[in-house]
Design a protein around this motif. Structure first.
Motif, PDB file in Angstrom:
ATOM      1  N   ASP A 345       0.843  -1.223   0.227  1.00 60.62           N
ATOM      2  CA  ASP A 345      -0.086   0.003  -0.129  1.00 60.62           C
ATOM      3  C   ASP A 345       0.877   1.260   0.063  1.00 60.62           C
ATOM      4  N   HIS A 346       1.170   1.685  -1.155  1.00 61.04           N
ATOM      5  CA  HIS A 346       2.358   2.848  -1.470  1.00 61.04           C
ATOM      6  C   HIS A 346       1.791   4.068  -0.627  1.00 61.04           C
ATOM      7  N   GLU A 347       0.699   4.323  -0.610  1.00 62.14           N
ATOM      8  CA  GLU A 347       0.159   5.554  -0.025  1.00 62.14           C
ATOM      9  C   GLU A 347       0.486   5.581   1.474  1.00 62.14           C
ATOM     10  N   PHE A 348      -0.046   4.373   2.011  1.00 59.69           N
ATOM     11  CA  PHE A 348       0.296   4.293   3.697  1.00 59.69           C
ATOM     12  C   PHE A 348       1.989   4.194   3.714  1.00 59.69           C
ATOM     13  N   LEU A 349       2.406   3.175   3.088  1.00 57.13           N
ATOM     14  CA  LEU A 349       4.118   3.311   3.149  1.00 57.13           C
ATOM     15  C   LEU A 349       4.612   4.465   3.178  1.00 57.13           C
ATOM     16  N   ASP A 350       4.055   5.481   2.230  1.00 60.31           N
ATOM     17  CA  ASP A 350       5.041   6.819   2.147  1.00 60.31           C
ATOM     18  C   ASP A 350       4.568   7.727   3.592  1.00 60.31           C
ATOM     19  N   SER A 351       3.389   7.556   3.881  1.00 64.14           N
ATOM     20  CA  SER A 351       2.973   8.364   5.263  1.00 64.14           C
ATOM     21  C   SER A 351       3.697   7.791   6.365  1.00 64.14           C
ATOM     22  N   ILE A 352       4.241   6.548   6.541  1.00 63.54           N
ATOM     23  CA  ILE A 352       5.118   6.121   7.567  1.00 63.54           C
ATOM     24  C   ILE A 352       6.700   5.940   7.338  1.00 63.54           C
ATOM     25  N   THR A 353       6.976   6.825   6.187  1.00 57.57           N
ATOM     26  CA  THR A 353       8.368   6.668   5.886  1.00 57.57           C
ATOM     27  C   THR A 353       9.236   7.673   6.524  1.00 57.57           C
ATOM     28  N   GLN A 354      10.211   7.212   7.235  1.00 57.61           N
ATOM     29  CA  GLN A 354      10.921   8.416   8.059  1.00 57.61           C
ATOM     30  C   GLN A 354      12.238   8.676   7.217  1.00 57.61           C
ATOM     31  N   TRP A 355      12.532   7.905   6.285  1.00 58.03           N
ATOM     32  CA  TRP A 355      13.853   8.319   5.502  1.00 58.03           C
ATOM     33  C   TRP A 355      13.773   7.266   4.318  1.00 58.03           C
ATOM     34  N   LYS A 356      14.374   7.666   3.326  1.00 55.20           N
ATOM     35  CA  LYS A 356      14.375   6.843   2.200  1.00 55.20           C
ATOM     36  C   LYS A 356      15.583   7.348   1.334  1.00 55.20           C
ATOM     37  N   GLN A 357      16.452   6.356   0.573  1.00 54.44           N
ATOM     38  CA  GLN A 357      17.305   6.869  -0.305  1.00 54.44           C
ATOM     39  C   GLN A 357      17.543   5.764  -1.475  1.00 54.44           C
ATOM     40  N   THR A 358      17.716   6.354  -2.546  1.00 50.36           N
ATOM     41  CA  THR A 358      18.075   5.146  -3.595  1.00 50.36           C
ATOM     42  C   THR A 358      19.284   5.035  -4.098  1.00 50.36           C
ATOM     43  N   LEU A 359      19.970   3.982  -3.963  1.00 50.81           N
ATOM     44  CA  LEU A 359      21.189   3.683  -4.438  1.00 50.81           C
ATOM     45  C   LEU A 359      21.464   2.966  -5.783  1.00 50.81           C
ATOM     46  N   MET A 360      22.113   3.674  -6.640  1.00 47.51           N
ATOM     47  CA  MET A 360      22.184   3.421  -8.105  1.00 47.51           C
ATOM     48  C   MET A 360      23.959   2.676  -8.254  1.00 47.51           C
ATOM     49  N   THR A 361      24.008   2.210  -9.378  1.00 46.52           N
ATOM     50  CA  THR A 361      25.514   1.748  -9.659  1.00 46.52           C
ATOM     51  C   THR A 361      26.208   2.578  -9.775  1.00 46.52           C
ATOM     52  N   ALA A 362      27.640   2.399  -9.830  1.00 44.03           N
ATOM     53  CA  ALA A 362      28.702   3.394 -10.265  1.00 44.03           C
ATOM     54  C   ALA A 362      28.798   4.227  -9.094  1.00 44.03           C
ATOM     55  N   GLY A 363      29.466   3.703  -7.957  1.00 41.53           N
ATOM     56  CA  GLY A 363      29.824   4.462  -6.899  1.00 41.53           C
ATOM     57  C   GLY A 363      28.782   4.930  -6.025  1.00 41.53           C
ATOM     58  N   LEU A 364      27.725   4.171  -5.861  1.00 45.29           N
ATOM     59  CA  LEU A 364      26.775   4.462  -4.947  1.00 45.29           C
ATOM     60  C   LEU A 364      26.208   5.835  -5.089  1.00 45.29           C
ATOM     61  N   ARG A 365      25.852   6.311  -6.035  1.00 43.74           N
ATOM     62  CA  ARG A 365      25.236   7.762  -6.011  1.00 43.74           C
ATOM     63  C   ARG A 365      24.022   7.529  -5.610  1.00 43.74           C
ATOM     64  N   PRO A 366      23.650   8.434  -4.526  1.00 41.87           N
ATOM     65  CA  PRO A 366      22.185   8.352  -3.974  1.00 41.87           C
ATOM     66  C   PRO A 366      21.572   9.336  -5.021  1.00 41.87           C
ATOM     67  N   VAL A 367      20.282   8.850  -5.081  1.00 44.61           N
ATOM     68  CA  VAL A 367      19.267   9.374  -5.870  1.00 44.61           C
ATOM     69  C   VAL A 367      18.219  10.033  -4.987  1.00 44.61           C
ATOM     70  N   SER A 368      17.838  11.254  -4.817  1.00 46.75           N
ATOM     71  CA  SER A 368      16.737  11.250  -3.942  1.00 46.75           C
ATOM     72  C   SER A 368      15.306  11.643  -4.831  1.00 46.75           C
TER      73      SER A 368
END
Ligand code: NPG
Length: 368
Positions: A345-368
């Motif tokens: 349930d993405h809507e509920f999940l987003d409402s209880i998310t305290q922190w989020k980070q996406t890590l991509m290839t090549a040196g773990l570039r964080p994408v916000s």
């Protein structure tokens, strides 16, 4: 890989010999692959009280050490454990990666976790784990409500000072129900006489009475109590399971995929125990619907012959992040859909998310 920390309140405080929990701070992973997405749940607790792992540490080791070893490779879930082997321990963090990749892989090929594991049942028998209570009267009330709901086995948390009396009270009130206890390492071998006082109550098992590294002491204890000993914390791998069985330290094993580094190692523990005539049951670590879906699927394997700590969603959370698992006649249904077979349930999940980070290839570039 998307990493996310969410916060969920438990419906009631849960007290064990290692502390009281009122909330869960859960680290979730979402694998973003060229064949689709998959979810993983890290079962590490907020503090390192059950095992050395804890959620901040898991997050750190995932970002700094585990995920960098995996990016830019063409991976199957089975490749992950060998690649990550140089990093010692951190089983719960490793398990979360493997789970997310396995989910993505199985969703992509339209196969359920149950099918992948060789499930032999559509539904699994469920037990419930009952924490230490302030009084026997309150304990009896909680147990009574669970018995009413249809749970097929009750597990009581024990510790020195809260063992024989609660067990006696529950036996007297509820008669012959399948009953077991869990000490989470709270005793020492010198408590053998006290633990033997549980023998007259016909318990299914005593779970992890002694510290995790004291496997030989469990074998000695097994000679002094009649109740079967079950190991949880000590069983960190299929090898550890084999050694414990060989030593005579346990007659039953609790399987927790996170504790052994993932579902693939958990399957090895299951297979080994099956070959050795050791029954297993599925443990629980207060998982959300994501972790619960995988655990319920694995609990449908043939050697899971005792009810697990796979309780209904409403035993844990008022609202879960997936569709809830609902108890019917003391059982939960094994999800049939592809992968974990649950949707988030993405809507509920987003409402209880305290922190989020996406890590991509090549040196773990964080994408916000
Ligand atoms: O139903 O998920 C559940 C809880 C079962 O008692 C339970 N889990 O020691 O096995 C345990 C305990 C636990 C919970 C351990 C959370 C670690 C974290």
């Amino acid at each position: 890989m998307e990493l996310r920390r969410i916060s969920l309140s438990l419906v009631a405080p849960f007290e064990t010999s290692f502390g009281v929990q009122t909330d869960r701070d859960v680290l979730l992973l979402k694998a973003l692959t060229d064949r689709g997405e998959g979810w993983g749940e890290c079962v590490a607790g907020e503090d390192p009280l059950y095992s050395p792992e804890y959620v901040d540490g898991a997050q750190q080791v995932l970002i700094q050490h585990l995920l960098p070893a995996l990016f830019e490779r063409d991976l199957s879930a089975a490749d992950i454990e060998p690649i990550l082997r140089p990093v010692h321990g951190h089983h719960m963090a490793k398990a979360a990666i493997e789970m997310a990749v396995l989910d993505a892989e199985l969703r992509a090929r339209g196969e359920s976790f149950g099918k992948f594991f060789g499930a032999v049942r559509d539904e699994v028998d469920c037990g419930v784990s009952v924490g230490i209570h302030p009084s026997i009267a309150e304990l009896l009330e909680t147990v009574g409500a669970y018995v009413e709901q249809g749970y097929r086995r009750i597990k009581l948390k024990i510790r020195p000072g809260w063992d024989v009396e609660p067990v006696r009270a529950v036996r007297e009130r509820f008669g012959n129900i399948p009953l077991q206890v869990d000490a989470n390492t709270a005793y020492s071998l010198s408590d053998a006489e006290q633990l033997a006082k549980l023998d007259p109550f016909d318990l299914l098992l005593i779970e992890q009475p002694l510290p995790e590294e004291q496997v030989l002491a469990h074998a000695k204890l097994a000679k002094r109590v009649r109740t079967p000993i079950c190991l949880d914390e000590s069983i960190t791998s299929a090898q550890a399971a084999e050694d414990a069985i060989e030593l005579g330290a346990c007659r039953v094993i609790n399987i927790k995929p996170g504790r052994v580094g993932g579902y693939l190692e958990a399957r090895k523990v299951h297979d080994l125990c099956k070959a050795r005539g050791i029954p297993v049951w599925m443990g629980g670590m207060l998982e959300t619907g994501i972790g619960r879906a995988g655990n319920v699927a694995m609990a449908a394997m043939p050697n899971f012959t005792l009810p697990g700590d796979t309780s209904a969603s409403d035993r844990y959370y008022r609202r879960d992040i997936t569709e809830p698992f609902v108890l019917h006649d003391g059982r939960l249904k094994v999800p049939k859909g592809a992968g974990l077979g649950v949707s988030v349930d993405h809507e509920f999940l987003d409402s209880i998310t305290q922190w989020k980070q996406t890590l991509m290839t090549a040196g773990l570039r964080p994408v916000s």
